[in-house]
Design a protein around this motif. Structure first.
Motif, PDB file in Angstrom:
ATOM      1  N   MET A  10      78.002 101.151   5.581  1.00  0.00           N
ATOM      2  CA  MET A  10      76.723 101.242   4.880  1.00  0.00           C
ATOM      3  C   MET A  10      76.546 100.014   3.979  1.00  0.00           C
ATOM      4  SD  MET A  10      76.331 104.330   5.984  1.00  0.00           S
ATOM      5  CE  MET A  10      74.828 104.771   5.180  1.00  0.00           C
ATOM      6  N   GLY A  64      86.343 103.361  -2.581  1.00  0.00           N
ATOM      7  CA  GLY A  64      85.540 104.545  -2.264  1.00  0.00           C
ATOM      8  C   GLY A  64      84.161 104.176  -1.751  1.00  0.00           C
ATOM      9  N   LEU A  65      84.118 103.208  -0.853  1.00  0.00           N
ATOM     10  CA  LEU A  65      82.816 102.772  -0.322  1.00  0.00           C
ATOM     11  C   LEU A  65      82.746 103.078   1.171  1.00  0.00           C
ATOM     12  CD1 LEU A  65      82.758  99.253  -2.005  1.00  0.00           C
ATOM     13  CD2 LEU A  65      81.498 101.270  -2.758  1.00  0.00           C
ATOM     14  N   TYR A  66      81.571 103.525   1.610  1.00  0.00           N
ATOM     15  CA  TYR A  66      81.342 103.690   3.050  1.00  0.00           C
ATOM     16  C   TYR A  66      81.136 102.296   3.630  1.00  0.00           C
ATOM     17  CZ  TYR A  66      80.930 108.747   2.817  1.00  0.00           C
ATOM     18  OH  TYR A  66      81.203 110.078   2.660  1.00  0.00           O
ATOM     19  N   ARG A  94      86.075 117.307 -13.580  1.00  0.00           N
ATOM     20  CA  ARG A  94      85.625 116.207 -12.708  1.00  0.00           C
ATOM     21  C   ARG A  94      84.161 115.839 -12.979  1.00  0.00           C
ATOM     22  NH1 ARG A  94      86.647 118.403  -6.947  1.00  0.00           N
ATOM     23  NH2 ARG A  94      85.467 120.064  -7.943  1.00  0.00           N
ATOM     24  N   ALA A  95      83.401 116.784 -13.552  1.00  0.00           N
ATOM     25  CA  ALA A  95      82.001 116.493 -13.865  1.00  0.00           C
ATOM     26  C   ALA A  95      81.894 115.502 -15.022  1.00  0.00           C
ATOM     27  CB  ALA A  95      81.273 117.784 -14.205  1.00  0.00           C
ATOM     28  N   GLU A 144      85.081 109.770 -14.078  1.00  0.00           N
ATOM     29  CA  GLU A 144      84.803 108.901 -12.931  1.00  0.00           C
ATOM     30  C   GLU A 144      86.088 108.133 -12.628  1.00  0.00           C
ATOM     31  OE1 GLU A 144      82.549 107.929  -9.996  1.00  0.00           O
ATOM     32  OE2 GLU A 144      81.265 108.607 -11.646  1.00  0.00           O
ATOM     33  N   PHE A 155      74.024 107.073  -2.659  1.00  0.00           N
ATOM     34  CA  PHE A 155      74.774 108.272  -2.265  1.00  0.00           C
ATOM     35  C   PHE A 155      75.596 108.834  -3.425  1.00  0.00           C
ATOM     36  CE2 PHE A 155      78.954 109.917  -0.816  1.00  0.00           C
ATOM     37  CZ  PHE A 155      78.517 111.143  -0.376  1.00  0.00           C
ATOM     38  N   TRP A 156      76.394 107.975  -4.058  1.00  0.00           N
ATOM     39  CA  TRP A 156      77.275 108.484  -5.119  1.00  0.00           C
ATOM     40  C   TRP A 156      76.470 108.974  -6.312  1.00  0.00           C
ATOM     41  CZ3 TRP A 156      81.782 109.994  -3.684  1.00  0.00           C
ATOM     42  CH2 TRP A 156      82.475 109.322  -2.675  1.00  0.00           C
ATOM     43  N   ARG A 207      78.988 101.185  -9.253  1.00  0.00           N
ATOM     44  CA  ARG A 207      78.907 102.639  -9.068  1.00  0.00           C
ATOM     45  C   ARG A 207      79.379 103.364 -10.330  1.00  0.00           C
ATOM     46  NH1 ARG A 207      82.752 106.191  -8.429  1.00  0.00           N
ATOM     47  NH2 ARG A 207      84.406 104.747  -7.875  1.00  0.00           N
ATOM     48  N   HIS A 225      73.367 110.273  -6.191  1.00  0.00           N
ATOM     49  CA  HIS A 225      72.757 111.562  -5.830  1.00  0.00           C
ATOM     50  C   HIS A 225      73.786 112.686  -5.832  1.00  0.00           C
ATOM     51  CE1 HIS A 225      69.175 109.374  -3.760  1.00  0.00           C
ATOM     52  NE2 HIS A 225      69.066 109.424  -5.065  1.00  0.00           N
ATOM     53  N   LEU A 226      74.995 112.358  -5.394  1.00  0.00           N
ATOM     54  CA  LEU A 226      76.050 113.381  -5.379  1.00  0.00           C
ATOM     55  C   LEU A 226      76.382 113.835  -6.806  1.00  0.00           C
ATOM     56  CD1 LEU A 226      77.641 114.655  -3.068  1.00  0.00           C
ATOM     57  CD2 LEU A 226      79.476 113.052  -3.521  1.00  0.00           C
ATOM     58  N   ARG A 227      76.287 112.934  -7.741  1.00  0.00           N
ATOM     59  CA  ARG A 227      76.524 113.230  -9.154  1.00  0.00           C
ATOM     60  C   ARG A 227      75.314 113.929  -9.784  1.00  0.00           C
ATOM     61  NH1 ARG A 227      81.220 113.492 -11.940  1.00  0.00           N
ATOM     62  NH2 ARG A 227      82.299 111.578 -11.476  1.00  0.00           N
ATOM     63  N   GLY A 228      74.171 113.892  -9.072  1.00  0.00           N
ATOM     64  CA  GLY A 228      72.959 114.495  -9.622  1.00  0.00           C
ATOM     65  C   GLY A 228      72.143 113.523 -10.450  1.00  0.00           C
TER      66      GLY A 228
END
Lengths: 213, 230
Positions: free
Chosen positions: A88, A83-85, A71-72, A75, A96-97, A145, A99-102
């Motif tokens: 927001m 897959g959107l909030y 999964r790393a 995508e 967000f996405w 994204r 940062h979650l991925r780094g």
């Protein structure tokens, strides 16, 4: 390289695909085809790690070594969802996405990522909830994204859904760049005209067991 | 480890932003608690002074329990929209980071519900001679929240894709909260009675802490399985 070996999946005693094998190499765009209900989206969900296969292996390999968590390197863009909030705004979703991925992403970089998708307008990108976006705008944000993500593998389930002609052109351009940079993509789409000339291979899920190199 | 910490921070930030973006979700459990306390006050009428502490604690703790259930049951609501939760599962997100982020969020939401409930409950029940608000009770309630929160995350994840979620959640939640509720009410009662029975307080607090540990441990252990099964 994504290597899928002898992948089988059943849903309520119905075998959707059986001993499916394929490899996706750098620069390849593989079209997953077949009629409605044959299991294309299910196949994509299995590859993305959302569903467990009945048997078979899915590995992402660097050289000959399989990575511990594929999964790393992948995508996923599901069909009919982005897959959107929804409460927001566009920038917060991208941040967000990422940062979650780094991926260290500044607000300015997020604005720049929205630009090709025609979403980089102060009234759209900041303080405007995504739930108020049109279907096509949500899809464009989901593609922004995806485009921001540094991973090599894109799993695209009907990526053109809701896009206008301009957005389709942008998508084609970004996909082409992704492939040229050494990425690969698995694609489900019933409209292939905008991607004419990019597809390197087609895997038809309705033809029973498939094996390819 | 650094990855998990980064993911935890991103998830908590996002959770707090999502709550602030939808203030109705944040405020509705508090309004629900205030309404329930008012109804209890009307239903109970005049209460004898000797029973006041018991009535206050029973009303307030039960109200908090119901209000928290309202809040907890909707924990994954922003993630259920637009298949965000599926995308989270397709990302290389540590399940422990996800559990701890949701747990932290539930503690924030729970505290925002619990403290106004305790303050308003004390205000409705106290008399000129008997002040009921106590920081010890607040501390005990937060200790109870630690256990209830872990249970809340676990059950929210368990019922994430259940069609009868609104029925299933309370059916699972309320029976499991009994030991925590008992520990919180009894230790709070002994504290408000003047704290004379220190050994008894310790025993009830021990029960409360024990169940906190059980629920948090179970949460961390089972969350991965529940997320994979979603």
């Amino acid at each position: 390289m994504l290597a899928i070996t002898n992948l089988s999946f059943s849903f309520q005693h119905r075998r959707l695909f059986d001993r499916l094998s394929l490899t996706a190499n750098s620069g390849e765009l593989i079209h997953i085809s077949g009629p409605n209900g044959v299991g294309k989206s299910t196949f994509m969900a299995v590859v993305a790690g959302l569903l467990a296969p009945a048997s078979g292996d899915i590995e992402y390999r660097i050289g000959h070594q399989a990575v511990p968590d594929r999964r790393a390197y992948l995508e996923y863009l599901p069909a009919e969802a982005n897959g959107l909030y929804t409460k927001m705004d566009a920038t917060q979703n991208l941040l967000f996405w990422a940062h979650l991925r780094g991926v260290p992403l500044s607000r300015e970089a997020a604005f720049a990522a929205l630009d090709p998708w025609n979403l980089n307008h102060p009234l759209l990108r900041d303080g405007f909830p995504v739930e108020k976006f049109s279907t096509g705008m949500k899809r464009r944000l989901a593609l922004a994204r995806l485009d921001l993500s540094p991973v090599p593998g894109w799993l695209l389930d009907e990526p053109l859904y809701g896009l206008d002609a301009d957005a389709m052109r942008v998508f084609r351009q970004r996909l082409e760049t992704h492939l040229l940079k050494g990425g690969f993509a698995l694609l489900i789409s019933h409209d292939l005209a905008p991607l004419n000339g990019l597809i390197t291979r087609t895997i038809n899920l309705s033809k029973g067991n498939k094996h390819d190199g | 480890m650094a990855n998990a910490w980064r993911q935890y921070r991103a998830l908590v930030n996002q959770g707090v932003r999502a709550e602030l973006a939808d203030l109705e979700r944040l405020v509705s459990p508090v309004l629900f608690a205030i309404t329930l306390l008012l109804l209890f006050a009307f239903a109970m009428g005049d209460v004898d002074d000797s029973l006041r502490i018991r009535v206050y604690l029973a009303e307030t703790m039960l109200t908090a329990l119901f209000a928290l259930q309202v809040s907890f049951a909707r924990l994954f609501e922003p993630d259920r929209q637009d298949r965000v939760f599926d995308l989270l599962r397709a990302y290389p997100v540590s399940h422990t980071a996800l559990f701890l982020a949701k747990y932290s969020l539930i503690l924030i939401l729970g505290t925002a519900t619990m403290i106004p409930t305790l303050v308003f409950g004390a205000f409705l029940n106290q008399t000129a001679n008997q002040h009921l608000f106590s920081w010890s009770v607040v501390g005990i309630s937060l200790l109870a929240l630690a256990g209830l929160g872990a249970l809340g995350v676990l059950l929210s994840a368990m019922t994430l894709k259940a069609n009868a979620r609104q029925i299933l959640y309370p059916l699972l939640y309320f029976p499991l909260t009994a030991p925590v509720l008992l520990g919180a009410v009894q230790s709070s009662r002994l504290c408000l009675d003047g704290g004379r029975a220190a050994a008894d307080i310790k025993a009830w607090l021990g029960l409360l802490l024990g169940f906190d540990c059980i629920y948090v441990t179970l949460g961390i252990l089972l969350f991965t399985e529940l997320v994979d099964e979603s």
